[in-house]
Scaffold this motif. Structure first.
Motif, PDB file in Angstrom:
ATOM      1  N   ARG A 244      26.872 -21.641 -14.680  1.00 17.08           N
ATOM      2  CA  ARG A 244      28.288 -21.599 -15.023  1.00 17.08           C
ATOM      3  C   ARG A 244      29.201 -22.030 -13.875  1.00 17.08           C
ATOM      4  NH1 ARG A 244      25.754 -18.481 -18.573  1.00 17.08           N
ATOM      5  NH2 ARG A 244      26.789 -17.675 -20.454  1.00 17.08           N
ATOM      6  N   LEU A 245      28.658 -22.285 -12.714  1.00 16.09           N
ATOM      7  CA  LEU A 245      29.468 -22.701 -11.575  1.00 16.09           C
ATOM      8  C   LEU A 245      29.815 -24.186 -11.657  1.00 16.09           C
ATOM      9  CD1 LEU A 245      27.468 -20.888  -8.737  1.00 16.09           C
ATOM     10  CD2 LEU A 245      29.623 -20.134  -9.767  1.00 16.09           C
ATOM     11  N   ASP A 246      30.920 -24.556 -11.026  1.00 14.69           N
ATOM     12  CA  ASP A 246      31.256 -25.979 -10.936  1.00 14.69           C
ATOM     13  C   ASP A 246      30.191 -26.709 -10.131  1.00 14.69           C
ATOM     14  OD1 ASP A 246      33.580 -25.494 -12.332  1.00 14.69           O
ATOM     15  OD2 ASP A 246      34.848 -25.369 -10.530  1.00 14.69           O
ATOM     16  N   ASP A 247      29.978 -27.973 -10.447  1.00 12.89           N
ATOM     17  CA  ASP A 247      28.931 -28.756  -9.765  1.00 12.89           C
ATOM     18  C   ASP A 247      29.090 -28.716  -8.253  1.00 12.89           C
ATOM     19  OD1 ASP A 247      27.757 -29.446 -12.121  1.00 12.89           O
ATOM     20  OD2 ASP A 247      28.678 -31.438 -12.255  1.00 12.89           O
ATOM     21  N   GLU A 248      30.312 -28.848  -7.768  1.00 11.45           N
ATOM     22  CA  GLU A 248      30.562 -28.896  -6.328  1.00 11.45           C
ATOM     23  C   GLU A 248      30.117 -27.601  -5.655  1.00 11.45           C
ATOM     24  OE1 GLU A 248      34.334 -29.500  -3.240  1.00 11.45           O
ATOM     25  OE2 GLU A 248      34.609 -29.807  -5.402  1.00 11.45           O
ATOM     26  N   VAL A 249      30.345 -26.488  -6.308  1.00 15.66           N
ATOM     27  CA  VAL A 249      29.939 -25.182  -5.765  1.00 15.66           C
ATOM     28  C   VAL A 249      28.431 -25.001  -5.886  1.00 15.66           C
ATOM     29  CG1 VAL A 249      30.143 -22.673  -6.043  1.00 15.66           C
ATOM     30  CG2 VAL A 249      32.166 -24.133  -6.267  1.00 15.66           C
ATOM     31  N   ARG A 250      27.903 -25.335  -7.052  1.00 13.78           N
ATOM     32  CA  ARG A 250      26.478 -25.129  -7.323  1.00 13.78           C
ATOM     33  C   ARG A 250      25.592 -25.906  -6.352  1.00 13.78           C
ATOM     34  NH1 ARG A 250      26.589 -25.837 -12.625  1.00 13.78           N
ATOM     35  NH2 ARG A 250      26.169 -28.069 -12.512  1.00 13.78           N
ATOM     36  N   GLN A 251      26.041 -27.080  -5.932  1.00 18.65           N
ATOM     37  CA  GLN A 251      25.227 -27.922  -5.046  1.00 18.65           C
ATOM     38  C   GLN A 251      24.994 -27.304  -3.667  1.00 18.65           C
ATOM     39  OE1 GLN A 251      27.206 -31.739  -5.011  1.00 18.65           O
ATOM     40  NE2 GLN A 251      26.656 -32.182  -7.151  1.00 18.65           N
ATOM     41  N   ARG A 252      25.782 -26.303  -3.312  1.00 17.02           N
ATOM     42  CA  ARG A 252      25.613 -25.670  -1.992  1.00 17.02           C
ATOM     43  C   ARG A 252      24.535 -24.582  -1.995  1.00 17.02           C
ATOM     44  NH1 ARG A 252      30.990 -23.566   0.440  1.00 17.02           N
ATOM     45  NH2 ARG A 252      29.509 -23.026   2.084  1.00 17.02           N
ATOM     46  N   PHE A 253      24.106 -24.163  -3.184  1.00 16.55           N
ATOM     47  CA  PHE A 253      23.167 -23.045  -3.267  1.00 16.55           C
ATOM     48  C   PHE A 253      21.732 -23.463  -2.953  1.00 16.55           C
ATOM     49  CE2 PHE A 253      26.601 -20.867  -5.327  1.00 16.55           C
ATOM     50  CZ  PHE A 253      26.361 -19.523  -5.064  1.00 16.55           C
ATOM     51  N   LYS A 254      21.063 -22.609  -2.177  1.00 14.58           N
ATOM     52  CA  LYS A 254      19.610 -22.661  -2.000  1.00 14.58           C
ATOM     53  C   LYS A 254      19.093 -21.263  -2.323  1.00 14.58           C
ATOM     54  CE  LYS A 254      19.040 -26.469   1.238  1.00 14.58           C
ATOM     55  NZ  LYS A 254      18.384 -26.931   2.482  1.00 14.58           N
ATOM     56  N   VAL A 255      18.144 -21.166  -3.246  1.00 17.30           N
ATOM     57  CA  VAL A 255      17.767 -19.873  -3.804  1.00 17.30           C
ATOM     58  C   VAL A 255      16.328 -19.507  -3.463  1.00 17.30           C
ATOM     59  CG1 VAL A 255      17.523 -18.532  -5.947  1.00 17.30           C
ATOM     60  CG2 VAL A 255      19.393 -20.202  -5.721  1.00 17.30           C
ATOM     61  N   THR A 256      16.152 -18.276  -3.033  1.00 19.96           N
ATOM     62  CA  THR A 256      14.832 -17.640  -2.992  1.00 19.96           C
ATOM     63  C   THR A 256      14.854 -16.559  -4.052  1.00 19.96           C
ATOM     64  OG1 THR A 256      14.392 -18.028  -0.640  1.00 19.96           O
ATOM     65  CG2 THR A 256      13.265 -16.165  -1.663  1.00 19.96           C
TER      66      THR A 256
END
Length: 374
Positions: free
Chosen positions: A209-221
């Motif tokens: 549900r996040l904007d693409d620009e925000v989502r691209q910063r995530f790295k998930v464990t």
């Protein structure tokens, strides 16, 4: 030549065995021989536990209302207590320390009946049923979150904190790093099998549900059950979010240290490790716990500004998306939360508990022990 034997009793789960393991390391460094009494479930941890010997004593929990089951459980407990008495008579421990779980009941009942100095350690902010049953019999109660000076056993309660593993103490040396500008935002998600099941749905849906620009910063464990893992990986790949997804991570302490935010359950060990390492967290207490101990543990950290607590029923994907969006846009708020969490941490819990054990073993009262600390 050792100072003598200390017998540790713990249920066969990581939540009970990990603090016992941390204490065992401290006691051995102080010159004691350490023996562990537990149940058969502990075999998967036995290779890491620094015990001179591991003993399995029969035990059972009386959870059924079926008369036949109750009789069987009582017989098992009686058999376990007889076995524990024989073990204690042979080992002649200086003290017996219980860490909760029904396998601690026979050895602690045996020890208190034989006049051996005995202690229980309660990880949670709410005392578990096994420890409640033993509290009136032991010389001292060590608490992870239990407050001193209140409750029915205030006179013999000492808040030591929860002993944490060496890997956690090492991770605590890593300062919190804010993700500013366009820097990657490392999100760590975990929480036992049931927690993993819930988070496997909620977190990917929120990130979606996040904007693409925000989502691209995530790295998930993210911890996920084996049956959920492929679906979680596929969702993150579709979103273009780099993610490491596994049922278990052997280096979780390091991963927490590298996180900008943690989303997890609020078991006692988890909350204690977050505080020692000093990382901001969204805590989602397990909603079906009989004693609501996770909610109480979470409240203890949240009260100091080190975490936010949100009930699972209230944490919709939309709400979590809003929280993640705010978090990534306010790095200073997360840094403050990390600092608050770290201030509540007790990295010396294992050594304090070891000193308490030594004091009780030598015949000191809790009151005298408090005087030596002040």
């Amino acid at each position: 030549m050792t100072k003598g034997i200390i017998l540790l009793a713990a249920g066969g789960t990581g939540g009970h065995l990990f603090p016992a393991e941390a204490l065992a390391h401290e006691l051995k460094a102080m010159g004691y021989s350490v023996h562990l009494v537990t149940d058969s479930r502990a075999e998967r941890y036995a290779g890491k536990f620094p015990a001179d010997e591991v003993h399995v004593v029969p035990s059972a929990t009386i959870g059924s209302k079926n008369p036949v089951s109750v009789v069987k459980s009582l017989w098992t407990l009686w058999s376990g207590m007889r076995a524990a008495r024989k073990l204690i008579a042979r080992l002649k421990p200086k003290a017996v320390v219980g860490f909760g779980g029904y396998p601690t009941v026979p050895p602690l009942l045996a020890a208190t009946g034989m006049g051996v100095p005995s202690i229980i350690h309660e990880q949670n902010a709410v005392m578990g049923r096994a420890n409640k049953a033993l509290a009136s019999r032991v010389k001292a109660i060590a608490g992870g979150f239990l407050p001193e000076g209140t409750g029915a056993f205030a006179a013999k309660t000492v808040t030591t904190g929860n002993p944490v593993r060496p890997a956690v103490l090492a991770a605590a040396n890593t300062p919190y790093a804010s993700a500013v500008g366009d820097a990657p935002f490392h999100l760590v998600v975990f929480g036992g099998s049931q927690g993993a099941q819930y988070f496997s749905k909620a977190v990917p849906q929120a990130i979606c549900r996040l904007d693409d620009e925000v989502r691209q910063r995530f790295k998930v464990t993210q911890q996920a059950r084996p049956e959920d893992r492929d679906g979680v990986i596929a969702t993150y790949e579709k979103l273009g979010v780099p993610a490491e997804v596994s049922p278990f991570f052997t280096d979780m302490a390091e991963r927490i240290a590298g996180a900008q935010l943690v989303i997890c359950r609020s078991g006692a060990s988890t909350v204690s490790e977050l505080a020692v390492i000093g990382r901001p967290a969204i805590l989602v207490p397990y909603p079906y716990a009989l004693d609501h101990d996770q909610a109480a543990n979470a409240a203890a950290l949240a009260a100091k500004g080190g975490a936010r607590v949100i009930a699972q029923a209230e944490l919709t994907a939309d709400r979590l998306a809003g929280i993640l969006n705010d978090a990534i846009g306010k790095p200073q708020s997360l840094a403050e939360m990390a600092a608050n969490a770290r201030e509540t941490g007790k990295p010396d819990a294992a050594s304090l508990l070891a000193f308490l054990v030594e004091a009780i073993a030598s015949g000191l009262t809790v009151e005298k022990f408090r005087e030596t600390r002040s």
